[in-house]
Design a protein around this motif. Structure first.
Motif, PDB file in Angstrom:
ATOM      1  N   TYR A  63       3.413 -21.465  10.666  1.00 40.96           N
ATOM      2  CA  TYR A  63       4.694 -21.303  10.224  1.00 40.96           C
ATOM      3  C   TYR A  63       5.000 -22.004   9.038  1.00 40.96           C
ATOM      4  O   TYR A  63       5.839 -21.484   8.210  1.00 40.96           O
ATOM      5  CB  TYR A  63       5.627 -21.917  11.327  1.00 40.96           C
ATOM      6  N   LEU A  64       4.486 -23.245   8.729  1.00 43.77           N
ATOM      7  CA  LEU A  64       4.608 -24.048   7.653  1.00 43.77           C
ATOM      8  C   LEU A  64       4.254 -23.457   6.366  1.00 43.77           C
ATOM      9  O   LEU A  64       4.721 -23.517   5.341  1.00 43.77           O
ATOM     10  CB  LEU A  64       4.122 -25.219   7.727  1.00 43.77           C
ATOM     11  N   ASN A  65       2.864 -22.568   6.466  1.00 43.45           N
ATOM     12  CA  ASN A  65       2.568 -21.848   5.102  1.00 43.45           C
ATOM     13  C   ASN A  65       3.445 -20.798   4.851  1.00 43.45           C
ATOM     14  O   ASN A  65       3.918 -20.683   3.663  1.00 43.45           O
ATOM     15  CB  ASN A  65       1.019 -21.035   5.595  1.00 43.45           C
ATOM     16  N   ARG A  66       4.103 -20.144   5.728  1.00 49.07           N
ATOM     17  CA  ARG A  66       5.200 -19.213   5.567  1.00 49.07           C
ATOM     18  C   ARG A  66       6.319 -19.746   4.814  1.00 49.07           C
ATOM     19  O   ARG A  66       6.955 -19.246   3.785  1.00 49.07           O
ATOM     20  CB  ARG A  66       5.497 -18.427   6.856  1.00 49.07           C
ATOM     21  N   LEU A  67       6.850 -21.077   5.349  1.00 46.49           N
ATOM     22  CA  LEU A  67       7.848 -21.852   4.815  1.00 46.49           C
ATOM     23  C   LEU A  67       7.610 -22.074   3.410  1.00 46.49           C
ATOM     24  O   LEU A  67       8.452 -21.991   2.583  1.00 46.49           O
ATOM     25  CB  LEU A  67       8.234 -23.033   5.557  1.00 46.49           C
ATOM     26  N   TRP A  68       6.381 -22.684   3.215  1.00 49.39           N
ATOM     27  CA  TRP A  68       5.946 -23.063   1.742  1.00 49.39           C
ATOM     28  C   TRP A  68       6.357 -22.035   0.891  1.00 49.39           C
ATOM     29  O   TRP A  68       6.897 -22.190  -0.312  1.00 49.39           O
ATOM     30  CB  TRP A  68       4.462 -23.240   1.731  1.00 49.39           C
ATOM     31  N   GLY A  69       5.877 -20.416   1.081  1.00 50.65           N
ATOM     32  CA  GLY A  69       6.203 -19.509   0.374  1.00 50.65           C
ATOM     33  C   GLY A  69       7.563 -18.999   0.142  1.00 50.65           C
ATOM     34  O   GLY A  69       8.009 -18.685  -0.992  1.00 50.65           O
ATOM     35  N   GLN A  70       8.302 -19.232   1.263  1.00 44.15           N
ATOM     36  CA  GLN A  70       9.781 -18.889   1.180  1.00 44.15           C
ATOM     37  C   GLN A  70      10.607 -19.865   0.237  1.00 44.15           C
ATOM     38  O   GLN A  70      11.688 -19.254  -0.030  1.00 44.15           O
ATOM     39  CB  GLN A  70      10.255 -18.843   2.737  1.00 44.15           C
ATOM     40  N   LEU A  71      10.038 -21.018   0.160  1.00 41.18           N
ATOM     41  CA  LEU A  71      10.490 -21.898  -0.638  1.00 41.18           C
ATOM     42  C   LEU A  71      10.321 -21.663  -2.199  1.00 41.18           C
ATOM     43  O   LEU A  71      10.891 -21.978  -3.049  1.00 41.18           O
ATOM     44  CB  LEU A  71      10.305 -23.446  -0.185  1.00 41.18           C
ATOM     45  N   PHE A  72       9.035 -21.683  -2.386  1.00 43.89           N
ATOM     46  CA  PHE A  72       8.330 -21.706  -3.741  1.00 43.89           C
ATOM     47  C   PHE A  72       8.821 -20.499  -4.684  1.00 43.89           C
ATOM     48  O   PHE A  72       9.272 -20.662  -5.587  1.00 43.89           O
ATOM     49  CB  PHE A  72       6.866 -21.493  -3.589  1.00 43.89           C
ATOM     50  N   PHE A  73       9.083 -19.332  -3.950  1.00 46.34           N
ATOM     51  CA  PHE A  73       9.250 -18.243  -4.765  1.00 46.34           C
ATOM     52  C   PHE A  73      10.802 -18.122  -5.259  1.00 46.34           C
ATOM     53  O   PHE A  73      10.943 -18.054  -6.508  1.00 46.34           O
ATOM     54  CB  PHE A  73       8.994 -16.791  -4.076  1.00 46.34           C
ATOM     55  N   PRO A  74      11.738 -18.343  -4.374  1.00 43.95           N
ATOM     56  CA  PRO A  74      13.016 -18.347  -5.084  1.00 43.95           C
ATOM     57  C   PRO A  74      13.380 -19.750  -5.990  1.00 43.95           C
ATOM     58  O   PRO A  74      13.958 -19.375  -7.060  1.00 43.95           O
ATOM     59  CB  PRO A  74      13.784 -18.911  -3.827  1.00 43.95           C
ATOM     60  N   VAL A 131       1.533 -14.429  -1.608  1.00 46.67           N
ATOM     61  CA  VAL A 131       2.641 -13.537  -1.041  1.00 46.67           C
ATOM     62  C   VAL A 131       2.485 -13.222   0.241  1.00 46.67           C
ATOM     63  O   VAL A 131       3.326 -12.620   1.001  1.00 46.67           O
ATOM     64  CB  VAL A 131       2.810 -12.300  -2.356  1.00 46.67           C
ATOM     65  N   MET A 132       1.299 -12.911   0.580  1.00 46.83           N
ATOM     66  CA  MET A 132       0.888 -12.751   1.965  1.00 46.83           C
ATOM     67  C   MET A 132       1.696 -13.454   3.002  1.00 46.83           C
ATOM     68  O   MET A 132       2.299 -13.102   4.172  1.00 46.83           O
ATOM     69  CB  MET A 132      -0.554 -12.586   2.376  1.00 46.83           C
ATOM     70  N   GLY A 133       1.875 -14.773   2.765  1.00 42.53           N
ATOM     71  CA  GLY A 133       2.544 -15.530   3.955  1.00 42.53           C
ATOM     72  C   GLY A 133       3.805 -15.427   3.914  1.00 42.53           C
ATOM     73  O   GLY A 133       4.394 -15.842   4.873  1.00 42.53           O
ATOM     74  N   VAL A 134       4.440 -14.763   2.846  1.00 36.11           N
ATOM     75  CA  VAL A 134       5.933 -14.429   2.765  1.00 36.11           C
ATOM     76  C   VAL A 134       6.125 -13.100   3.396  1.00 36.11           C
ATOM     77  O   VAL A 134       7.172 -12.902   4.132  1.00 36.11           O
ATOM     78  CB  VAL A 134       6.435 -14.396   1.486  1.00 36.11           C
ATOM     79  N   VAL A 135       5.436 -12.225   3.391  1.00 34.79           N
ATOM     80  CA  VAL A 135       5.685 -10.489   3.730  1.00 34.79           C
ATOM     81  C   VAL A 135       5.632 -10.571   5.123  1.00 34.79           C
ATOM     82  O   VAL A 135       5.858  -9.520   5.623  1.00 34.79           O
ATOM     83  CB  VAL A 135       5.116  -9.662   2.698  1.00 34.79           C
ATOM     84  N   LEU A 136       4.250 -11.274   5.517  1.00 33.56           N
ATOM     85  CA  LEU A 136       3.850 -11.110   7.032  1.00 33.56           C
ATOM     86  C   LEU A 136       4.325 -12.104   7.931  1.00 33.56           C
ATOM     87  O   LEU A 136       3.761 -13.182   7.765  1.00 33.56           O
ATOM     88  CB  LEU A 136       2.200 -10.970   7.181  1.00 33.56           C
TER      89      LEU A 136
END
Length: 249
Positions: free
Chosen positions: A39-50, A84-89
């Motif tokens: 989940y932290l991997n996903r959060l990392w991407g969700q914060l990074f791209f914006p 990107v994979m961490g964000v879209v999946l």
């Protein structure tokens, strides 16, 4: 300006990871806590791209079940594909990647504990990885893999022939293949040795799953070809429109 923008992107990429790393380390100490690290991997991407001003447009052409394991396969033209994979999946998955990633300080530790590093030069190692991936799929954990076996193409990119591993494990477990297309990540972060970012929105197409129920090893080539064709046909649409834009200019 592009160098300054790239500095900004790398600052947040590394800064966010270092900020989250103590929590990564904690959740990686026990296997039952690994989903929290994922989940932290996903959060990392969700914060990074914006923070970098990069939008992520996801076109879902199918409704995927969260209770179903899948083998996700995409084209691979840029190192950005991994992030990107961490964000879209939203699924809990293991990513299969090069063993060299484990040598990166801190990040390599996280990757080794949470995902599946593979040395593609060793046939014995490749066999072990397939067996481990099958084990994950049988326990409802999805697999993400770039079936080209790495970034093979120069620009403008074209997909390299797919390797067998992803399709063999999907057939062995009767798990659906889900093709994914990244049309222009290669423009945002080209694999040209410079590693400079270009500010541009990301587009992701998640295609309909390809069922493998009833398939045997004899069907592997046709499954591989079908997956390749789905991704390539979407890439061709983009390359055609890009060529038209160049002609107009």
């Amino acid at each position: 300006m592009r160098r300054l923008y790239s500095f900004w992107c790398y600052f947040w990429f590394l800064g966010l990871f270092l900020l989250l790393f103590p929590f990564f380390w904690l959740f990686l100490q026990r296997e039952k806590w690994h989903p929290k690290a994922h989940y932290l991997n996903r959060l990392w991407g969700q914060l990074f791209f914006p923070l970098c001003g990069i939008s992520v447009d996801i076109e879902n052409r199918a409704t995927l079940s969260h209770n179903q394991a899948y083998v996700f396969c995409s084209n691979h033209f840029s190192y950005l594909d991994i992030a990107v994979m961490g964000v879209v999946l939203p699924h809990y998955y293991a990513f299969i990647g090069k063993s060299q990633i484990t040598k990166v300080p801190l990040f390599g530790y996280m990757f080794r504990k949470l995902h599946i590093p593979v040395n593609r030069e060793s046939k014995l190692e490749r066999y072990r990885i397939v067996q481990k991936s099958v084990h994950f799929l049988q326990h409802n954990r999805s697999i993400v893999i770039f079936p080209e076996g790495g970034i093979k193409s120069k620009q403008p990119p074209r997909m390299a022939p797919f390797k067998d591993g992803a399709f063999r494990m999907a057939i062995d477990t009767q798990v659906p293949i889900v093709p994914i297309t990244f049309p222009y990540n290669w423009q945002i972060l080209p694999d040209d040795g410079k590693l400079l970012f270009l500010r541009k929105g990301i587009k992701v197409i998640i295609h309909e799953p390809i069922p493998t129920t009833g398939m045997t090893v004899d069907d592997m080539e046709s499954l591989k070809d079908q997956t390749f064709t789905v991704i390539e046909s979407e890439l061709e649409k983009y390359f055609t429109s890009l060529q038209k834009e160049k002609q107009v200019k």
